[in-house]
Design a protein around this motif. Structure first.
Motif, PDB file in Angstrom:
ATOM      1  N   LEU A  45       1.040  -1.091   0.080  1.00 24.25           N
ATOM      2  CA  LEU A  45       0.047   0.075   0.032  1.00 24.25           C
ATOM      3  C   LEU A  45       0.750   0.949   0.021  1.00 24.25           C
ATOM      4  CD1 LEU A  45      -3.264   0.986   0.842  1.00 24.25           C
ATOM      5  CD2 LEU A  45      -2.113   1.596   2.776  1.00 24.25           C
ATOM      6  N   GLU A  46       0.596   2.290  -0.949  1.00 21.79           N
ATOM      7  CA  GLU A  46       1.460   3.568  -1.101  1.00 21.79           C
ATOM      8  C   GLU A  46       0.562   4.831  -0.871  1.00 21.79           C
ATOM      9  OE1 GLU A  46       4.979   4.988  -3.660  1.00 21.79           O
ATOM     10  OE2 GLU A  46       3.640   4.135  -4.786  1.00 21.79           O
ATOM     11  N   VAL A  47       0.842   5.448   0.180  1.00 23.34           N
ATOM     12  CA  VAL A  47       0.349   6.688   0.455  1.00 23.34           C
ATOM     13  C   VAL A  47       1.341   7.733  -0.017  1.00 23.34           C
ATOM     14  CG1 VAL A  47      -0.931   8.105   2.347  1.00 23.34           C
ATOM     15  CG2 VAL A  47      -1.126   5.493   2.503  1.00 23.34           C
ATOM     16  N   THR A  48       0.871   8.648  -0.576  1.00 21.93           N
ATOM     17  CA  THR A  48       1.924  10.007  -1.065  1.00 21.93           C
ATOM     18  C   THR A  48       0.849  11.223  -0.590  1.00 21.93           C
ATOM     19  OG1 THR A  48       0.709   9.932  -3.089  1.00 21.93           O
ATOM     20  CG2 THR A  48       2.925   8.817  -3.079  1.00 21.93           C
ATOM     21  N   GLY A  49       1.536  12.290  -0.602  1.00 19.74           N
ATOM     22  CA  GLY A  49       1.072  13.515   0.072  1.00 19.74           C
ATOM     23  C   GLY A  49       2.122  14.370   0.498  1.00 19.74           C
ATOM     24  N   ALA A  50       1.728  15.147   1.474  1.00 22.09           N
ATOM     25  CA  ALA A  50       2.803  16.435   2.005  1.00 22.09           C
ATOM     26  C   ALA A  50       2.319  16.599   3.482  1.00 22.09           C
ATOM     27  CB  ALA A  50       2.383  17.622   1.312  1.00 22.09           C
ATOM     28  N   ASP A  51       3.701  16.739   4.087  1.00 22.21           N
ATOM     29  CA  ASP A  51       3.730  16.815   5.606  1.00 22.21           C
ATOM     30  C   ASP A  51       3.088  15.501   6.323  1.00 22.21           C
ATOM     31  OD1 ASP A  51       4.633  19.411   5.186  1.00 22.21           O
ATOM     32  OD2 ASP A  51       2.724  20.309   4.751  1.00 22.21           O
ATOM     33  N   LEU A  52       3.478  14.303   5.833  1.00 26.60           N
ATOM     34  CA  LEU A  52       2.888  13.134   6.526  1.00 26.60           C
ATOM     35  C   LEU A  52       3.558  12.945   7.593  1.00 26.60           C
ATOM     36  CD1 LEU A  52       2.799  10.772   3.469  1.00 26.60           C
ATOM     37  CD2 LEU A  52       0.710  12.202   4.366  1.00 26.60           C
ATOM     38  N   VAL A  53       2.996  12.532   8.859  1.00 25.96           N
ATOM     39  CA  VAL A  53       3.496  12.271  10.088  1.00 25.96           C
ATOM     40  C   VAL A  53       2.763  11.158  10.509  1.00 25.96           C
ATOM     41  CG1 VAL A  53       3.730  12.972  12.367  1.00 25.96           C
ATOM     42  CG2 VAL A  53       3.825  14.616  10.609  1.00 25.96           C
ATOM     43  N   ILE A  54       3.567   9.884  11.172  1.00 28.78           N
ATOM     44  CA  ILE A  54       2.800   8.768  11.716  1.00 28.78           C
ATOM     45  C   ILE A  54       2.566   9.210  12.986  1.00 28.78           C
ATOM     46  CG2 ILE A  54       3.368   6.549  12.384  1.00 28.78           C
ATOM     47  CD1 ILE A  54       4.959   6.162   9.891  1.00 28.78           C
ATOM     48  N   ARG A  55       1.219   9.393  13.489  1.00 26.94           N
ATOM     49  CA  ARG A  55       1.120   9.665  14.922  1.00 26.94           C
ATOM     50  C   ARG A  55       1.081   8.446  15.669  1.00 26.94           C
ATOM     51  NH1 ARG A  55       2.120  14.455  15.369  1.00 26.94           N
ATOM     52  NH2 ARG A  55       0.943  16.056  13.970  1.00 26.94           N
ATOM     53  N   THR A  56       0.551   7.202  15.205  1.00 26.68           N
ATOM     54  CA  THR A  56       0.539   6.094  16.063  1.00 26.68           C
ATOM     55  C   THR A  56       0.945   4.913  15.170  1.00 26.68           C
ATOM     56  OG1 THR A  56      -1.328   7.118  17.493  1.00 26.68           O
ATOM     57  CG2 THR A  56      -0.750   4.898  17.655  1.00 26.68           C
ATOM     58  N   ILE A  57       1.770   3.889  15.793  1.00 25.40           N
ATOM     59  CA  ILE A  57       1.805   2.816  14.774  1.00 25.40           C
ATOM     60  C   ILE A  57       1.893   1.544  16.051  1.00 25.40           C
ATOM     61  CG2 ILE A  57       4.403   3.097  15.109  1.00 25.40           C
ATOM     62  CD1 ILE A  57       4.522   1.495  12.156  1.00 25.40           C
ATOM     63  N   TRP A  58       1.357   0.525  15.615  1.00 27.11           N
ATOM     64  CA  TRP A  58       1.122  -0.682  16.445  1.00 27.11           C
ATOM     65  C   TRP A  58       1.580  -1.798  15.403  1.00 27.11           C
ATOM     66  CZ3 TRP A  58      -3.446   2.475  17.310  1.00 27.11           C
ATOM     67  CH2 TRP A  58      -3.371   3.149  18.339  1.00 27.11           C
TER      68      TRP A  58
END
Length: 93
Positions: free
Chosen positions: A62-75
């Motif tokens: 899965l590929e997500v593109t954009g701007a100013d991406l930040v991972i807020r939470t990861i499990w």
């Protein structure tokens, strides 16, 4: 044989009223506007930068593109991303 397994999985899902994402091991995406994306059922982060996120899936990526991406939470199997989300693509499913 593979076709029979899929039919059996589909029948089981229908009889037990299970969601197809659970039975077929599919990712579940919840998007709020173009600013937040919650992804369940991934297999790990392959790449992350402020403009691109690539996640491994059970079958493909899965590929997500954009701007100013930040991972807020990861499990283990869930990730929550914020930023300006421009595009989401699934490869290899």
């Amino acid at each position: 044989m593979r076709r029979m397994n899929r039919k059996l999985q589909k029948l089981t899902a229908q009889l037990l009223e299970l969601p197809q994402d659970v039975v077929y091991d599919l990712p579940r995406l919840t998007m709020i506007g173009d600013r937040q994306l919650y992804i369940e059922n991934h297999r790990g982060v392959l790449h992350f930068s402020s403009d691109r996120l690539r996640l491994a899936l059970s079958k493909g990526e899965l590929e997500v593109t954009g701007a100013d991406l930040v991972i807020r939470t990861i499990w283990t199997e869930e990730v929550f991303v914020e930023g300006v989300i421009k595009n989401i693509e699934v490869h290899g499913m």
